[in-house]
Design an enzyme around this catalytic site. Structure first.
Site, PDB file in Angstrom:
ATOM      1  N   TYR A 165      39.163  41.615  38.726  1.00  0.00           N
ATOM      2  CA  TYR A 165      40.243  40.720  39.131  1.00  0.00           C
ATOM      3  C   TYR A 165      40.822  41.144  40.489  1.00  0.00           C
ATOM      4  O   TYR A 165      41.160  42.316  40.681  1.00  0.00           O
ATOM      5  CB  TYR A 165      41.325  40.739  38.046  1.00  0.00           C
ATOM      6  CG  TYR A 165      42.523  39.883  38.368  1.00  0.00           C
ATOM      7  CD1 TYR A 165      42.407  38.489  38.418  1.00  0.00           C
ATOM      8  CD2 TYR A 165      43.757  40.447  38.631  1.00  0.00           C
ATOM      9  CE1 TYR A 165      43.498  37.697  38.725  1.00  0.00           C
ATOM     10  CE2 TYR A 165      44.858  39.656  38.927  1.00  0.00           C
ATOM     11  CZ  TYR A 165      44.718  38.284  38.971  1.00  0.00           C
ATOM     12  OH  TYR A 165      45.806  37.513  39.272  1.00  0.00           O
ATOM     13  N   ASP A 167      40.260  46.031  30.561  1.00  0.00           N
ATOM     14  CA  ASP A 167      40.936  44.744  30.757  1.00  0.00           C
ATOM     15  C   ASP A 167      40.168  43.738  29.897  1.00  0.00           C
ATOM     16  O   ASP A 167      39.044  43.354  30.226  1.00  0.00           O
ATOM     17  CB  ASP A 167      40.902  44.371  32.248  1.00  0.00           C
ATOM     18  CG  ASP A 167      41.608  43.039  32.534  1.00  0.00           C
ATOM     19  OD1 ASP A 167      41.750  42.221  31.609  1.00  0.00           O
ATOM     20  OD2 ASP A 167      41.999  42.820  33.703  1.00  0.00           O
ATOM     21  N   LYS A 179      46.777  34.361  29.973  1.00  0.00           N
ATOM     22  CA  LYS A 179      45.537  33.610  29.831  1.00  0.00           C
ATOM     23  C   LYS A 179      45.318  33.178  28.375  1.00  0.00           C
ATOM     24  O   LYS A 179      46.055  32.372  27.877  1.00  0.00           O
ATOM     25  CB  LYS A 179      44.377  34.435  30.383  1.00  0.00           C
ATOM     26  CG  LYS A 179      44.692  35.143  31.721  1.00  0.00           C
ATOM     27  CD  LYS A 179      44.925  34.191  32.890  1.00  0.00           C
ATOM     28  CE  LYS A 179      45.537  34.841  34.123  1.00  0.00           C
ATOM     29  NZ  LYS A 179      44.845  36.000  34.658  1.00  0.00           N
TER      30      LYS A 179
HETATM   31  C1  LIG Z   1      45.133  37.067  35.533  1.00  0.00           C
HETATM   32  C2  LIG Z   1      44.465  38.346  35.351  1.00  0.00           C
HETATM   33  C3  LIG Z   1      45.141  39.562  35.550  1.00  0.00           C
HETATM   34  C4  LIG Z   1      46.578  39.628  36.045  1.00  0.00           C
HETATM   35  O1  LIG Z   1      47.480  39.113  35.114  1.00  0.00           O
HETATM   36  P1  LIG Z   1      48.836  38.345  35.516  1.00  0.00           P
HETATM   37  O2  LIG Z   1      49.374  37.921  34.203  1.00  0.00           O
HETATM   38  O3  LIG Z   1      48.467  37.213  36.425  1.00  0.00           O
HETATM   39  O4  LIG Z   1      49.708  39.339  36.209  1.00  0.00           O
HETATM   40  C5  LIG Z   1      44.443  40.735  35.308  1.00  0.00           C
HETATM   41  N1  LIG Z   1      43.150  40.721  34.894  1.00  0.00           N
HETATM   42  C6  LIG Z   1      42.474  39.575  34.705  1.00  0.00           C
HETATM   43  C7  LIG Z   1      41.059  39.629  34.250  1.00  0.00           C
HETATM   44  C8  LIG Z   1      43.096  38.355  34.928  1.00  0.00           C
HETATM   45  O5  LIG Z   1      42.405  37.222  34.748  1.00  0.00           O
END
Ligand SMILES: *Cc1c(COP(=O)(O)O)cnc(C)c1O
Length: 406
Positions: free
Chosen positions: A125, A197, A222
């Site tokens: 990301y 992540d 998400k």
């Molecule tokens: C969106 C995203 C983030 C960051 O999260 P936010 O809620 O936008 O701060 C980190 N890792 C991945 C894979 C993402 O899609």
């Protein structure tokens, strides 16, 4: 004790219930787990849904005598219910909620000291890369970016200073897969923490703690939230000492989510399994449609049997999800732009994981913070298009792509 506070003292009994609920949940099927995670009738009214405790502080019956809640940066009942839910759905012991995904990542890096090294995935990301390089490098923390889809690369990169290994699997946006169990074994040997992540997979498809990871991170914005209406992040872990350190950072640095946002993520989690099932089903249909399209050059989706790490994906995931990227045979930016601006159902927007389908141009949108040479080295070309396939009718989505690609 004031009458109002008497009912509240049941929160103490709830702590015990919370622990036993996590034990019971381990044996439950995903659907049951997601619906009941963290949910307890409110002790003061019996409300089946955890109320939105929109308060900054809590009245004490005598100095220092309280019901376990003193000030809402440190504790809030709505956040506490969500944090229990986060632990349950990731098969962990402890959950912590943050004001965004990057705030959760920020808290993990704050475990480190100057001179410590982090091994991170080269394909991840853009906001994580920006946080590492632009914010934390200047505090003396070193980051090494490598291709983690071959676990042996991780082993070669480890030094005595390695304190943290940070991976994403599947990656954003190229859908590369890393073997979590293999990297967990390497990180254990190195005496480093492994943080995964898990945003793209969601706990419906993958549980990194079960495979040996120390921390799971989510952008709850998400799939957990699932309705594109909240920004939030999460960390889940098993080790109590690590939880204490991260909780200390959470309350000391203060990146906590508000109670309304916690309520929204809890509501999202209740339907995660039904949404994910449909994301997987639609994702598979769209991936195959694109692959057979004469104008499409390459489709990146981890459910293809010829994906280079398909066997690992199949072993560590329960399905392949609705995230994918593709390139056109005409790899000009103009051709990509035409598709990006012609879809009707797929909205042109950053983010992913909501019920509605989104289309995105990583080079100019989500990954613009990564220098062009870095991006190209990792295969993230100017013409790459990313899709977050939603849960609309799959045929309608195909019709939309058909008219947009032409
Ligand atoms: C969106 C995203 C983030 C960051 O999260 P936010 O809620 O936008 O701060 C980190 N890792 C991945 C894979 C993402 O899609």
């Amino acid at each position: 004790m004031p009458a109002l506070l008497q009912g509240m003292s049941k929160f103490a009994t709830n702590n015990l219930k919370t622990m036993s609920q996590k034990e019971t949940a381990r044996k439950q099927q995903l659907a049951t787990k997601f619906i009941h995670a963290g949910a307890e009738p409110d002790p003061s009214t019996g409300a089946i849904m955890t109320p939105i405790y929109q308060t900054s502080t809590y009245v004490q019956s005598a100095p220092g005598v309280n019901q376990g809640f003193e000030y809402a940066r440190s504790q809030n009942p709505t956040r506490k219910a969500l944090e229990t839910a986060l632990a349950v759905i990731e098969n962990g012991r402890f959950g912590l909620a943050f004001s965004s995904g990057v705030a959760a990542t920020d808290a993990v890096i704050k475990l480190l000291s100057p001179g410590d090294e982090v091994i991170a995935a080269s394909d991840m990301y853009g906001g994580t890369y920006r946080l590492f390089t632009k914010v934390f490098e200047k505090f003396g923390i070193k980051f090494k970016y490598i291709d983690t889809s071959n676990a042996e690369n991780v082993r070669s990169a480890v030094t005595v200073n390695t304190k943290l290994i940070w991976i994403e699997t599947p990656t954003n946006p190229l859908m590369n897969i890393t073997d979590i169990a293999a990297v967990a074994a390497i990180s254990r040997e190195a005496g480093a923490w492994l943080c995964v992540d898990n945003t793209f997979a969601s706990p419906y498809l993958q549980n990194p703690l079960d495979l040996g990871a120390d921390i799971v991170m989510h952008s709850s914005t998400k799939y957990l939230g699932g309705h594109s209406d909240v920004i939030q992040g999460a960390l889940v872990m098993n080790d109590e000492k690590l939880k204490d350190q991260l909780y200390f950072i959470q309350k000391s640095c203060g990146a906590v989510p508000g109670p309304m946002d916690c309520f929204l993520v809890m509501r999202g989690i209740k339907t995660l399994h039904v949404r994910m099932k449909q994301h997987c089903e639609n994702g598979e249909i769209i991936a195959h449609y694109l692959r057979n399209h004469p104008k499409v050059e390459r489709v990146y989706w981890c459910g293809f049997t010829d994906h280079h790490n398909y066997d690992i994906a199949k072993a560590q995931m329960r399905g392949f999800g609705g995230m994918m990227s593709f390139t056109l045979k005409d790899d000009s930016i103009e051709a990509a732009n035409k598709v990006l601006s012609s879809t009707q159902l797929f909205s042109l927007a950053e983010s992913l994981g909501g019920v509605e389908s989104l289309i995105n141009h990583p080079a100019s949108m989500t990954h613009a913070s990564i220098p062009r040479e870095e991006r190209l080295k990792n295969g993230l070309t100017d013409g790459l298009i990313r899709l977050s396939v939603g849960i609309e009718d799959a045929n309608d989505l195909i019709e939309d792509l058909k008219q947009a690609i032409g």
